[in-house]
Scaffold this active site. Structure first.
Site, PDB file in Angstrom:
ATOM      1  N   GLY A  27       0.819  -1.209   0.000  1.00 49.23           N
ATOM      2  CA  GLY A  27       0.000   0.000   0.000  1.00 49.23           C
ATOM      3  C   GLY A  27       0.848   1.252   0.000  1.00 49.23           C
ATOM      4  N   LYS A  28       0.157   2.392  -0.186  1.00 52.43           N
ATOM      5  CA  LYS A  28       0.848   3.673  -0.220  1.00 52.43           C
ATOM      6  C   LYS A  28       0.658   4.391   1.111  1.00 52.43           C
ATOM      7  CE  LYS A  28       1.287   4.519  -5.102  1.00 52.43           C
ATOM      8  NZ  LYS A  28       2.510   3.670  -4.939  1.00 52.43           N
ATOM      9  N   ASN A  41       2.131   7.940   3.667  1.00 57.18           N
ATOM     10  CA  ASN A  41       2.094   9.388   3.549  1.00 57.18           C
ATOM     11  C   ASN A  41       2.944   9.866   2.390  1.00 57.18           C
ATOM     12  OD1 ASN A  41       0.352  10.290   5.752  1.00 57.18           O
ATOM     13  ND2 ASN A  41       1.784   9.059   6.930  1.00 57.18           N
ATOM     14  N   PHE A  42       4.212   9.473   2.333  1.00 55.11           N
ATOM     15  CA  PHE A  42       4.987   9.868   1.147  1.00 55.11           C
ATOM     16  C   PHE A  42       5.857   8.726   0.669  1.00 55.11           C
ATOM     17  CE2 PHE A  42       6.814  11.785   5.038  1.00 55.11           C
ATOM     18  CZ  PHE A  42       7.884  10.922   5.227  1.00 55.11           C
ATOM     19  N   GLY A  43       5.474   7.509   0.989  1.00 52.13           N
ATOM     20  CA  GLY A  43       6.228   6.359   0.477  1.00 52.13           C
ATOM     21  C   GLY A  43       5.270   5.209   0.271  1.00 52.13           C
ATOM     22  N   SER A  44       5.774   4.170  -0.356  1.00 48.27           N
ATOM     23  CA  SER A  44       4.918   2.983  -0.496  1.00 48.27           C
ATOM     24  C   SER A  44       5.579   1.845   0.268  1.00 48.27           C
ATOM     25  CB  SER A  44       4.795   2.627  -1.982  1.00 48.27           C
ATOM     26  OG  SER A  44       6.091   2.423  -2.509  1.00 48.27           O
ATOM     27  N   VAL A  45       4.777   0.899   0.699  1.00 52.26           N
ATOM     28  CA  VAL A  45       5.284  -0.248   1.461  1.00 52.26           C
ATOM     29  C   VAL A  45       5.112  -1.510   0.620  1.00 52.26           C
ATOM     30  CG1 VAL A  45       5.037  -1.646   3.544  1.00 52.26           C
ATOM     31  CG2 VAL A  45       4.804   0.832   3.685  1.00 52.26           C
ATOM     32  N   LYS A  69       9.462  -0.089   3.358  1.00 56.27           N
ATOM     33  CA  LYS A  69       8.898   1.220   2.992  1.00 56.27           C
ATOM     34  C   LYS A  69       9.932   1.976   2.191  1.00 56.27           C
ATOM     35  CE  LYS A  69       6.032   4.887   4.809  1.00 56.27           C
ATOM     36  NZ  LYS A  69       5.299   5.330   6.013  1.00 56.27           N
ATOM     37  N   ASP A 102      -1.415  10.791  13.173  1.00 57.07           N
ATOM     38  CA  ASP A 102      -2.181  10.105  12.125  1.00 57.07           C
ATOM     39  C   ASP A 102      -2.777   8.812  12.665  1.00 57.07           C
ATOM     40  OD1 ASP A 102      -1.557   9.207   8.619  1.00 57.07           O
ATOM     41  OD2 ASP A 102      -3.338   9.896   9.678  1.00 57.07           O
TER      42      ASP A 102
END
Ligand code: 4HZ
Length: 294
Positions: free
Chosen positions: A20-21, A23-27, A46, A140
């Protein structure tokens, strides 16, 4: 068990699929397989979006944050992986196959009773109490950022927006509107960009609502209506703050025990100092688990 290497070699990280995506990176799900025989462990990696140099500093802060946290209710940091010389780096974390609380509750709704929802709530409280003891505000906290380790253990994840409260203040003020959907934000975070342990408590109240509505969108009128139009538009934000000022709050989820709804309402006190602390919430939930008749 051998101590995990905190330095992962890129050549042994085998990509499997995108998880998934953030805040400013994807995992991504990867297998760290130095022996090359598929016996290596699965890890969640990440990655920083490329050419977003500005975020590199933020990303290094996220890595520093998560590597300093040691709590069973916080996702485990395993190490880092450098690529392109030292230009790019990735954060390696434990992989939890059950995924986030949102997908877990949608899938397992039938066999998760209120006692188990309270157990999850008390564990999130524990993780947040630990975070507070380290002077971190998560900023968050939402069901989408909680991972399910097992049917009796959940962990807080995604520390991309986490900030340290300065030693001489009670809150952290950001210079720009928040990045995450305002639905989880305390009023002072929307109007003054102020974030504190007490604004995390407000978000915890929203997470309680998500838990007891099994993350069903139908039960969250505000969330659904905000999905349509631009969720971050100032007019929506001001509308939300105004009705909160007039004491509108989310209705109790279906079959939600009255004392749990009362707890949510306490977390949603308009004035941050009127909200309970995570330690008092944790104590309260513990008593509810003990005498939960279900
Ligand atoms: C951006 C990433 N998104 C996702 N991650 C995973 C996931 C499964 N299993 C996982 N194990 C370790 C990690 Cl770090 C993530 C996953 N599944 C779906 C996603 F959309 C994420 O970190 N989300 C926050 C949280 F982790 F809480 F779900």
């Amino acid at each position: 068990l051998s101590q995990e290497p905190s330095l992962y070699e890129e050549r042994h990280l085998r990509y499997i699929n995108l998880l998934g995506k953030g805040n400013f990176g994807s995992v991504e799900l990867c297998r760290y397989d130095p022996l090359g025989d598929n016996t290596g462990e699965l890890v969640a990696v990440k990655k920083l979006q490329p050419n977003k140099q500005s975020n590199m500093a933020e990303f290094q802060r996220e890595i520093h944050t998560i590597s300093s946290l040691h709590c069973e209710n916080i996702v485990k940091y395993l190490g880092v992986c450098y690529s392109m010389g030292r230009l790019n780096m990735s954060l390696v974390m434990e992989y939890l196959p059950n995924g986030s609380l949102v997908s877990y509750l949608e899938k397992n709704r039938q066999n998760v009773n209120s006692k188990r929802l309270l157990l999850f709530a008390s564990q999130i409280c524990k993780g947040m109490e630990y975070l507070q003891s380290m002077r971190y505000v998560h900023r968050d906290l939402a069901a989408r950022n909680i991972l399910v380790a097992s049917e009796t253990l959940v962990k807080i994840a995604d520390f991309g927006l986490t900030k340290i409260i300065p030693f001489d203040k009670e809150y952290y003020r950001v210079t720009h509107p928040g990045e995450s959907p305002i639905f989880w934000y305390a009023p002072e975070s929307i109007t003054e960009f102020k974030f504190s342990h007490k604004s995390d408590v407000w978000s915890f109240g929203i997470v309680l609502h998500e838990l007891f509505s099994y993350c069903e969108h139908k039960q969250n009128p505000k969330k659904v209506s905000m999905i349509g139009n631009d969720m971050q538009s100032p007019s929506i934000a001001m509308h939300l703050v105004n009705i909160l000022k007039e004491n509108w709050r989310l209705p109790a989820p279906l079959h939600c025990p009255p004392r749990v709804y009362a707890m949510m309402l306490n977390c949603w006190a308009y004035n941050s100092e009127d909200r309970p602390s995570f330690s008092s919430l944790g104590e309260q939930i513990k008593t509810y688990i003990q005498d939960d008749r279900e």
